[in-house]
Design a protein around this motif. Structure first.
Motif, PDB file in Angstrom:
ATOM      1  N   ARG A  33     -66.046   8.431 100.917  1.00  0.00           N
ATOM      2  CA  ARG A  33     -66.610   8.967  99.668  1.00  0.00           C
ATOM      3  C   ARG A  33     -67.714   8.026  99.199  1.00  0.00           C
TER       4      ARG A  33
ATOM      5  N   LEU B 250     -60.035  13.678  92.650  1.00  0.00           N
ATOM      6  CA  LEU B 250     -60.696  14.839  93.250  1.00  0.00           C
ATOM      7  C   LEU B 250     -59.696  15.980  93.440  1.00  0.00           C
TER       8      LEU B 250
ATOM      9  N   THR C  71     -63.738  13.220 107.164  1.00  0.00           N
ATOM     10  CA  THR C  71     -64.518  13.994 106.193  1.00  0.00           C
ATOM     11  C   THR C  71     -65.397  13.036 105.393  1.00  0.00           C
TER      12      THR C  71
ATOM     13  N   GLN D 190     -73.945  18.553 101.211  1.00  0.00           N
ATOM     14  CA  GLN D 190     -72.741  19.305 101.531  1.00  0.00           C
ATOM     15  C   GLN D 190     -71.755  18.374 102.233  1.00  0.00           C
ATOM     16  N   GLN D 191     -70.479  18.761 102.226  1.00  0.00           N
ATOM     17  CA  GLN D 191     -69.468  17.983 102.927  1.00  0.00           C
ATOM     18  C   GLN D 191     -69.762  17.992 104.415  1.00  0.00           C
TER      19      GLN D 191
ATOM     20  N   PRO E 257     -71.776  17.864  96.748  1.00  0.00           N
ATOM     21  CA  PRO E 257     -70.388  17.554  96.376  1.00  0.00           C
ATOM     22  C   PRO E 257     -70.318  16.776  95.067  1.00  0.00           C
ATOM     23  N   TRP E 258     -69.317  17.091  94.257  1.00  0.00           N
ATOM     24  CA  TRP E 258     -69.068  16.351  93.017  1.00  0.00           C
ATOM     25  C   TRP E 258     -67.925  15.375  93.262  1.00  0.00           C
ATOM     26  N   LEU E 259     -68.142  14.113  92.923  1.00  0.00           N
ATOM     27  CA  LEU E 259     -67.102  13.094  93.014  1.00  0.00           C
ATOM     28  C   LEU E 259     -66.886  12.472  91.638  1.00  0.00           C
TER      29      LEU E 259
ATOM     30  N   ALA F 212     -61.374   9.502 105.629  1.00  0.00           N
ATOM     31  CA  ALA F 212     -62.296  10.078 104.652  1.00  0.00           C
ATOM     32  C   ALA F 212     -63.227   8.992 104.131  1.00  0.00           C
TER      33      ALA F 212
ATOM     34  N   TRP G 153     -67.946  12.794 102.003  1.00  0.00           N
ATOM     35  CA  TRP G 153     -68.504  13.343 100.766  1.00  0.00           C
ATOM     36  C   TRP G 153     -69.584  12.390 100.272  1.00  0.00           C
TER      37      TRP G 153
ATOM     38  N   ASP H 278     -72.128  12.034  96.921  1.00  0.00           N
ATOM     39  CA  ASP H 278     -72.507  12.551  95.605  1.00  0.00           C
ATOM     40  C   ASP H 278     -73.776  11.847  95.147  1.00  0.00           C
TER      41      ASP H 278
END
Length: 279
Positions: free
Chosen positions: A268, A98, A188, A203-204, A65-67, A266, A190, A192
């Motif tokens: 991140r 995002l 969820t 992956q997420q 994943p790109w953050l 979420a 994420w 990075d």
């Protein structure tokens, strides 16, 4: 920088665009510049649109994943009014940046210049070298696209800080039950790491059980395997409370959360060392 960072989601790239804008300003006869603000905004906007086209191609090959690249914001946001602060916090949040990735480069430029920086359509058309009618269409399309998913800061910062502190304690203690109770059922995650950090998911991840088990069992970056002088501090990153893991004079990771109805919706986690220089 405010325009460039929101356009690119990268502090390093934003600084490069600001430097290039300054160089072009230096090379322009002063008497040919009618409005300095308009002149600089035109240059930075067009440079960022071009850079976004290049960035999108690079991100297709990005591992995991790109953050966005996180930045410290406490000092910069203290000097503006409370009303403006709310708008700025939303427009610079990790979730919103995002979400902007879903827009085409010109759509993103038009949307930000209109929605965040309050330029009128005639000015935006001049900045980007497009027609006013086209800019109105791009803005309408972008706003409609973002409307259903646009993040809102309904959770007070103090609640987010408390949740982050409790989250950190649960991780350190390895308390699965406590952690599960804090996570929303459809949480969820994420991470990075840019393919450069061992143990970071590529992956997420979705769902309370999957996320909790991964964090506690499978990711050494969350556990006590960092240098002996490692510490975790609470700070303000991208307008939100965040946990920053530091060791010596470098940052190893930045973690932010979105909270909904007193549960974490979420997570991140940015650990790519190339993205932590500003932290």
């Amino acid at each position: 920088f405010a325009i460039a960072y929101r356009m690119l989601g990268s502090a390093m790239d934003a600084e490069d665009m600001v430097q290039e804008t300054y160089l072009r300003y230096q090379g322009t006869p002063p008497e040919t510049i009618g409005s300095l603000k308009a002149f600089l905004t035109t240059i930075i906007s067009r440079l960022c649109v071009d850079q976004l086209h290049l960035a999108h191609r690079k991100r297709e090959q990005y591992l995991g994943p790109w953050l966005p690249e996180p930045i410290i914001t406490a000092d910069t946001l203290e000097v503006i009014s409370p009303e403006e602060r709310v708008d700025r916090e939303e427009s610079i949040s990790m979730a919103f940046l995002l979400l902007l990735e879903q827009l085409q480069p010109v759509e993103r430029a038009v949307f930000l210049l209109r929605e965040v920086f309050d330029y009128d359509y005639a000015e935006i058309a001049t900045f980007l070298g497009k027609s006013e009618v086209a800019c109105r269409q791009w803005f309408s399309r972008a706003k409609k696209h973002l409307a259903d998913h646009r993040p809102r800061f309904s959770t007070p910062p103090e609640t987010q800080r408390q949740m982050l502190t409790s989250f950190q304690r649960a991780l350190q203690a390895g308390e699965m039950t406590t952690l599960m109770n804090m996570l929303a059922e459809d949480v969820t995650f994420w991470a990075d790491g840019g393919g450069k950090v061992k143990g970071v998911a590529i992956q997420q991840l979705f769902g309370r059980d999957v996320v909790a088990r991964f964090i506690l069992d499978n990711s050494p970056i969350f556990r006590n395997t960092l240098p002996a002088d490692t510490r975790v501090e609470l700070a303000e990153v991208n307008g939100q409370p965040a946990l920053i893991t530091r060791g010596g004079d470098r940052a190893f990771a930045v973690l932010t959360i979105d909270v909904e109805v007193e549960q974490i919706k979420a997570i991140r986690f940015v650990a790519n060392p190339d993205k932590l220089a500003h932290i």
